[in-house]
Design a protein around this motif. Structure first.
Motif, PDB file in Angstrom:
ATOM      1  N   ALA A 147       0.895  -1.154  -0.053  1.00 13.15           N
ATOM      2  CA  ALA A 147       0.058  -0.159   0.168  1.00 13.15           C
ATOM      3  C   ALA A 147       0.788   1.026  -0.058  1.00 13.15           C
ATOM      4  O   ALA A 147       0.443   2.168  -0.804  1.00 13.15           O
ATOM      5  CB  ALA A 147      -0.980  -0.012   1.207  1.00 13.15           C
ATOM      6  N   CYS A 148       2.050   1.047   0.833  1.00 14.04           N
ATOM      7  CA  CYS A 148       3.077   2.374   0.758  1.00 14.04           C
ATOM      8  C   CYS A 148       3.577   2.717  -0.593  1.00 14.04           C
ATOM      9  O   CYS A 148       3.718   3.588  -0.957  1.00 14.04           O
ATOM     10  CB  CYS A 148       3.840   2.167   1.725  1.00 14.04           C
ATOM     11  N   TYR A 149       3.788   1.198  -1.016  1.00 15.37           N
ATOM     12  CA  TYR A 149       4.427   1.417  -2.346  1.00 15.37           C
ATOM     13  C   TYR A 149       3.640   2.347  -3.510  1.00 15.37           C
ATOM     14  O   TYR A 149       3.881   3.180  -4.363  1.00 15.37           O
ATOM     15  CB  TYR A 149       4.814   0.210  -3.333  1.00 15.37           C
ATOM     16  N   TRP A 150       2.218   1.649  -3.418  1.00 17.24           N
ATOM     17  CA  TRP A 150       1.307   2.324  -4.493  1.00 17.24           C
ATOM     18  C   TRP A 150       0.876   3.862  -4.125  1.00 17.24           C
ATOM     19  O   TRP A 150       0.538   4.750  -4.804  1.00 17.24           O
ATOM     20  CB  TRP A 150       0.023   1.514  -4.483  1.00 17.24           C
ATOM     21  N   ASN A 151       1.235   4.497  -3.154  1.00 17.93           N
ATOM     22  CA  ASN A 151       0.757   5.717  -2.470  1.00 17.93           C
ATOM     23  C   ASN A 151       2.118   6.311  -2.988  1.00 17.93           C
ATOM     24  O   ASN A 151       1.732   7.530  -3.584  1.00 17.93           O
ATOM     25  CB  ASN A 151       0.900   5.631  -1.073  1.00 17.93           C
ATOM     26  N   PHE A 152       3.427   5.790  -2.912  1.00 18.09           N
ATOM     27  CA  PHE A 152       4.429   6.735  -3.641  1.00 18.09           C
ATOM     28  C   PHE A 152       4.131   6.698  -5.117  1.00 18.09           C
ATOM     29  O   PHE A 152       4.397   7.619  -5.493  1.00 18.09           O
ATOM     30  CB  PHE A 152       5.739   5.836  -3.151  1.00 18.09           C
TER      31      PHE A 152
END
Length: 224
Positions: free
Chosen positions: A177-182
């Motif tokens: 989820a953090c990756y997709w936010n970035f």
């Protein structure tokens, strides 16, 4: 198909456009983050068809790389992905701590490569071709390798009729989820280039875990 090899054309390291006083401070990994050290990097690939109405292919690629480099520099202002991991040993009390250091790091890596295959070669087969592994810079790297490898690496591979953008992110700095936010923030800045405001709509949240002693932070790159 497997005989095809990726040709690396160029690479550079991208630093944040500016670094805040907060980001200059070490970002200490929490016990949960340390569990991830032996796990592989997050790898996600993004495949695009080239525009058909391109007069100058080299100009198209150069423009894409320049815009991506500028966008990456702007989005790294908000994320700790331009650093490297460092280990600090203490004798009294005897301990080890691992942290992200932004100041003593060349930045995130951006690679330009080429591969003589088509988009159909990748998506229409029964199995993903083995050569696709070479479209990621940090393939098979584990998170502990972030001491010497970039925490974030983006490889832009020029295909016959498409572009493959392979992103590798150190798993200690966030989950999927953090990756997709970035990535969403990077896309937002990329599409909004030329505007006076380069802010992002969903900035990462950096939560402080322990109120006393050494400042320990959980790099939580998500929104509430």
């Amino acid at each position: 198909m497997n005989s095809k090899t990726v040709k690396h054309i160029s690479e550079c390291f991208v630093k944040p456009q500016h670094v805040s006083e907060e980001m200059e401070q070490p970002l200490y990994l929490t016990p949960w983050d340390l569990i991830m050290l032996s796990i592989n990097y997050i790898q996600k690939g993004h495949l695009f068809i080239k525009p058909q109405a391109v007069d100058d292919h080299q100009d198209f690629i150069n423009t894409l790389l320049d815009r991506l480099k500028q966008s990456l520099s702007l989005v790294l202002v908000h994320f700790y992905l331009a650093g490297r991991l460092k280990t600090l040993k203490s004798e009294n009390p005897y301990s080890y701590v691992i942290f992200v250091d932004i100041k003593d790091s060349p930045g995130a890596r951006l690679i330009h490569a080429s591969l003589d295959i088509t988009v159909s070669d990748i998506v229409l087969g029964t199995y993903v071709p083995v050569v696709v592994q070479s479209l990621f810079d940090n393939d098979l790297a584990i998170n502990h390798d972030g001491h010497t490898k970039p925490l974030l690496s983006i490889q832009v591979t020029d295909l016959v009729d498409g572009i493959f953008i392979g992103c590798s992110m150190n798993h200690c700095l966030g989950n999927g989820a953090c990756y997709w936010n970035f990535l969403s923030a990077l896309s937002e800045i990329f599409q909004g280039q030329g505007k006076s405001n380069n802010s992002i709509s969903r900035p990462p949240i950096i939560k402080r875990w322990f109120p006393d002693g050494r400042s320990v932070y959980q790099p939580s790159f998500h929104t509430p």
